[in-house]
Design a protein around this motif. Sequence first.
Motif, PDB file in Angstrom:
ATOM      1  N   VAL A   1       0.914  -0.897  -0.007  1.00  0.00           N
ATOM      2  CA  VAL A   1      -0.452   0.016  -0.003  1.00  0.00           C
ATOM      3  C   VAL A   1       0.372   1.008   0.010  1.00  0.00           C
ATOM      4  CG1 VAL A   1      -1.928   0.865   1.221  1.00  0.00           C
ATOM      5  CG2 VAL A   1      -1.278  -1.092   1.378  1.00  0.00           C
ATOM      6  N   LYS A   2       0.781   2.488  -1.358  1.00  0.00           N
ATOM      7  CA  LYS A   2       1.534   3.538  -1.137  1.00  0.00           C
ATOM      8  C   LYS A   2       0.147   4.432  -1.070  1.00  0.00           C
ATOM      9  CE  LYS A   2       5.563   1.716  -4.098  1.00  0.00           C
ATOM     10  NZ  LYS A   2       6.078   2.408  -4.314  1.00  0.00           N
ATOM     11  N   LEU A   3       0.596   5.528  -0.450  1.00  0.00           N
ATOM     12  CA  LEU A   3      -0.138   6.881  -0.543  1.00  0.00           C
ATOM     13  C   LEU A   3       0.527   8.119  -0.784  1.00  0.00           C
ATOM     14  CD1 LEU A   3      -3.004   8.364  -0.111  1.00  0.00           C
ATOM     15  CD2 LEU A   3      -2.194   8.325   2.455  1.00  0.00           C
ATOM     16  N   PHE A   4       0.416   8.153  -2.010  1.00  0.00           N
ATOM     17  CA  PHE A   4       0.605   9.709  -2.342  1.00  0.00           C
ATOM     18  C   PHE A   4       0.235  10.588  -1.773  1.00  0.00           C
ATOM     19  CE2 PHE A   4       3.616   8.255  -6.165  1.00  0.00           C
ATOM     20  CZ  PHE A   4       3.084   6.964  -6.018  1.00  0.00           C
ATOM     21  N   GLY A   5       0.627  11.814  -1.159  1.00  0.00           N
ATOM     22  CA  GLY A   5       0.385  12.549  -0.256  1.00  0.00           C
ATOM     23  C   GLY A   5       0.965  14.221  -0.613  1.00  0.00           C
TER      24      GLY A   5
ATOM     25  N   LYS B   1      -2.526  -0.922  -7.897  1.00  0.00           N
ATOM     26  CA  LYS B   1      -3.198  -0.258  -8.923  1.00  0.00           C
ATOM     27  C   LYS B   1      -4.299   1.296  -8.461  1.00  0.00           C
ATOM     28  CE  LYS B   1      -6.407  -4.259  -8.992  1.00  0.00           C
ATOM     29  NZ  LYS B   1      -7.659  -4.801  -9.619  1.00  0.00           N
ATOM     30  N   PRO B   2      -3.803   2.240  -8.287  1.00  0.00           N
ATOM     31  CA  PRO B   2      -4.036   3.377  -8.320  1.00  0.00           C
ATOM     32  C   PRO B   2      -5.696   3.670  -8.123  1.00  0.00           C
ATOM     33  CG  PRO B   2      -4.150   3.435 -10.584  1.00  0.00           C
ATOM     34  CD  PRO B   2      -4.021   2.470 -10.192  1.00  0.00           C
ATOM     35  N   ILE B   3      -6.221   4.337  -7.492  1.00  0.00           N
ATOM     36  CA  ILE B   3      -7.036   4.779  -6.889  1.00  0.00           C
ATOM     37  C   ILE B   3      -7.059   5.685  -6.514  1.00  0.00           C
ATOM     38  CG2 ILE B   3      -9.878   4.493  -5.295  1.00  0.00           C
ATOM     39  CD1 ILE B   3      -7.101   1.634  -5.209  1.00  0.00           C
ATOM     40  N   CYS B   4      -8.286   7.076  -6.954  1.00  0.00           N
ATOM     41  CA  CYS B   4      -7.796   8.652  -7.136  1.00  0.00           C
ATOM     42  C   CYS B   4      -9.283   9.004  -6.334  1.00  0.00           C
ATOM     43  CB  CYS B   4      -7.546   9.029  -8.226  1.00  0.00           C
ATOM     44  SG  CYS B   4      -5.985   8.363  -9.029  1.00  0.00           S
ATOM     45  N   GLU B   5      -9.184  10.372  -5.981  1.00  0.00           N
ATOM     46  CA  GLU B   5     -10.866  11.142  -5.501  1.00  0.00           C
ATOM     47  C   GLU B   5     -10.757  10.144  -3.886  1.00  0.00           C
ATOM     48  OE1 GLU B   5     -12.481  13.959  -6.716  1.00  0.00           O
ATOM     49  OE2 GLU B   5     -10.591  13.796  -7.837  1.00  0.00           O
ATOM     50  N   SER B   6     -10.690  12.104  -2.978  1.00  0.00           N
ATOM     51  CA  SER B   6      -9.958  10.892  -1.600  1.00  0.00           C
ATOM     52  C   SER B   6     -11.734  10.235  -1.244  1.00  0.00           C
ATOM     53  CB  SER B   6     -10.122  11.964  -0.079  1.00  0.00           C
ATOM     54  OG  SER B   6     -11.081  13.431  -0.611  1.00  0.00           O
TER      55      SER B   6
ATOM     56  N   SER C   1      -1.592  18.581   3.568  1.00  0.00           N
ATOM     57  CA  SER C   1      -3.018  17.829   2.967  1.00  0.00           C
ATOM     58  C   SER C   1      -3.812  17.477   3.908  1.00  0.00           C
ATOM     59  CB  SER C   1      -2.638  17.384   1.971  1.00  0.00           C
ATOM     60  OG  SER C   1      -4.000  17.514   1.088  1.00  0.00           O
ATOM     61  N   PRO C   2      -4.869  18.531   3.366  1.00  0.00           N
ATOM     62  CA  PRO C   2      -6.210  18.143   4.894  1.00  0.00           C
ATOM     63  C   PRO C   2      -6.804  16.376   4.383  1.00  0.00           C
ATOM     64  CG  PRO C   2      -6.536  19.365   3.679  1.00  0.00           C
ATOM     65  CD  PRO C   2      -5.228  19.912   3.419  1.00  0.00           C
ATOM     66  N   PHE C   3      -6.225  16.283   1.971  1.00  0.00           N
ATOM     67  CA  PHE C   3      -7.082  15.668   1.748  1.00  0.00           C
ATOM     68  C   PHE C   3      -6.078  13.902   1.780  1.00  0.00           C
ATOM     69  CE2 PHE C   3     -10.352  18.204  -0.006  1.00  0.00           C
ATOM     70  CZ  PHE C   3      -9.489  19.245  -0.427  1.00  0.00           C
ATOM     71  N   SER C   4      -5.172  14.497   1.561  1.00  0.00           N
ATOM     72  CA  SER C   4      -4.216  13.200   2.346  1.00  0.00           C
ATOM     73  C   SER C   4      -4.557  12.488   3.686  1.00  0.00           C
ATOM     74  CB  SER C   4      -2.375  13.066   1.569  1.00  0.00           C
ATOM     75  OG  SER C   4      -1.987  14.071   1.905  1.00  0.00           O
TER      76      SER C   4
ATOM     77  N   LYS D   1      -4.539  14.437 -12.178  1.00  0.00           N
ATOM     78  CA  LYS D   1      -2.683  14.880 -11.580  1.00  0.00           C
ATOM     79  C   LYS D   1      -2.913  15.216  -9.951  1.00  0.00           C
ATOM     80  CE  LYS D   1      -2.091  16.388 -16.074  1.00  0.00           C
ATOM     81  NZ  LYS D   1      -3.960  16.026 -16.935  1.00  0.00           N
ATOM     82  N   LYS D   2      -3.915  15.004  -9.375  1.00  0.00           N
ATOM     83  CA  LYS D   2      -3.924  15.456  -7.844  1.00  0.00           C
ATOM     84  C   LYS D   2      -3.136  14.520  -6.908  1.00  0.00           C
ATOM     85  CE  LYS D   2      -7.544  18.816  -8.370  1.00  0.00           C
ATOM     86  NZ  LYS D   2      -8.758  19.205  -7.819  1.00  0.00           N
ATOM     87  N   ILE D   3      -3.510  14.799  -5.988  1.00  0.00           N
ATOM     88  CA  ILE D   3      -3.159  13.890  -4.706  1.00  0.00           C
ATOM     89  C   ILE D   3      -4.226  14.463  -4.124  1.00  0.00           C
ATOM     90  CG2 ILE D   3      -0.646  13.774  -3.731  1.00  0.00           C
ATOM     91  CD1 ILE D   3      -3.064  16.013  -1.910  1.00  0.00           C
ATOM     92  N   PRO D   4      -4.884  13.251  -3.293  1.00  0.00           N
ATOM     93  CA  PRO D   4      -4.306  11.762  -3.005  1.00  0.00           C
ATOM     94  C   PRO D   4      -5.200  11.015  -3.734  1.00  0.00           C
ATOM     95  CG  PRO D   4      -6.246  12.249  -1.252  1.00  0.00           C
ATOM     96  CD  PRO D   4      -6.499  13.173  -2.263  1.00  0.00           C
ATOM     97  N   VAL D   5      -3.997   9.909  -3.757  1.00  0.00           N
ATOM     98  CA  VAL D   5      -3.484   8.547  -4.585  1.00  0.00           C
ATOM     99  C   VAL D   5      -3.168   7.236  -3.824  1.00  0.00           C
ATOM    100  CG1 VAL D   5      -3.322   6.810  -6.872  1.00  0.00           C
ATOM    101  CG2 VAL D   5      -3.502   9.805  -7.039  1.00  0.00           C
TER     102      VAL D   5
END
Lengths: 224, 223
Positions: free
Chosen positions: B4-8, B62-67, B12-15, B52-56
């Motif tokens: 599990v990786k988190l791009f943040g 496999k990527p999942i986007c949108e918090s 950021s309050p979103f990540s 092109k935003k975080i978090p991912v």
Amino acid sequence: MAEELKLFRTWSSPFALRVIHALKIKGLEYENIFEDLSSKSASLLQYNPVNKKVPVLVHNGKPICESLVILEYIDETWKQCPLLPRDPYEKAEARFWAKFGDEKLLSLIWNVLITQGKQLEEATAEAVQNLKLIEEQLKDKKFFGGETIGYLDIAFGWTVNLISILEEIIDQKLVDEEKLPLLSAWMQNFSDDPVIKDCWPPRDKMITKYQAMREPYLKKVVSQ
Amino acid sequence: MAEVKLFGNWGSPFSGRIEFALKLKGVEYEFIDEDIYNYKSPLLLKYNPVHKKIPVLVHNGKPICESLVILEYIDETWEKGPSLLPKDPYERALVRFWTKFLDEKCVPTLWKTCWSIGEEQEKAKEESTELLKILEGTLSDKKFFGGDSIGMVDIVANFISYWFIILQELAGLQVLTKEKFPKLGAWIDDYLNCNIIKENLPPKDKLTAYFRARFEAAAAAAK
């Protein structure tokens, strides 16, 4: 206990169509309550005090607002004909693209409706670019949901009718079979589905309505 | 083995929401801090080409986007540990309604209130006050939006509990005070007191300094 389902909607609301499609696919009976948004009923304001919008689904007296939220509620409450995929990753993909559609498609379609000449060309190009992204999600499937209509088909479904109305009004193709072959085929398959095809709002009324929405923007350009 | 990786971004309050959720579920993850205002890494652009935003969140490649989408994915994938959403479909619909309300209305309006000036700011202040009143009403007599323990709505409301408080002070505003919003005030105290939350917030001085620098840059640009 008898289920009581009421759907607060307008005759043309694109997002209410999503709820109607889902209810029909699940084989659920419901009562339509038509609202005049220029004079909202006390019931609507009671059931959706925060946003004061349609659609609202009221199930045994309890209101659910926001069409995508309603879709998930319907799918979780009535298990026949599942709309969302079971796999969490596929579900996440469906939710992502439905959100993308909501954020982008309405304004793109609006821009096509209210422009002409060079601006219309640009608006059309931008719409096609974004529709291509959506088309890629079809891959080689008949529907976004696979063999049968699912959540994402319903999330995009309202565009099928509206795009065809728009194309007639501007006398131009937006979803070209050459540029968007898969999406074109999907629109046909979706429209032809026996459950879906009886649900569209009256076409002539829609043409009149959207033509009237376009008029003021055309007049603006002419008078310059 | 699960990867599990988190791009943040550290601030950021979103990540931040995703980190809270992963910690709550006891999921080990690698955090990749993106300097999103200055540079978007090739990996981020590969995993989120659309926005092109975080978090991912990247789970086994496999990527999942949108918090909000990520939060539901986490809840459905790691079923052990506290649930982010309730089980009942109606309660779930309410959670989805309120998280959408927070994301589409509250966060943008509160953010705008701090960064705008003059008439635009006055209007944003009024709108913010109305939105906060709605949230105050929704809390009613509950400790958290999720009831006795934090849930998805609390996590999504994190911006209000911490980031907005810092921002409104820097902007010289008093939109959200304990006097005006006693229930929200109590919620903020209880929320920030949760171990999972307080141990994982970005450091207050670092965040304050960061926003102060942005305020100063904005003021200089306006001249």
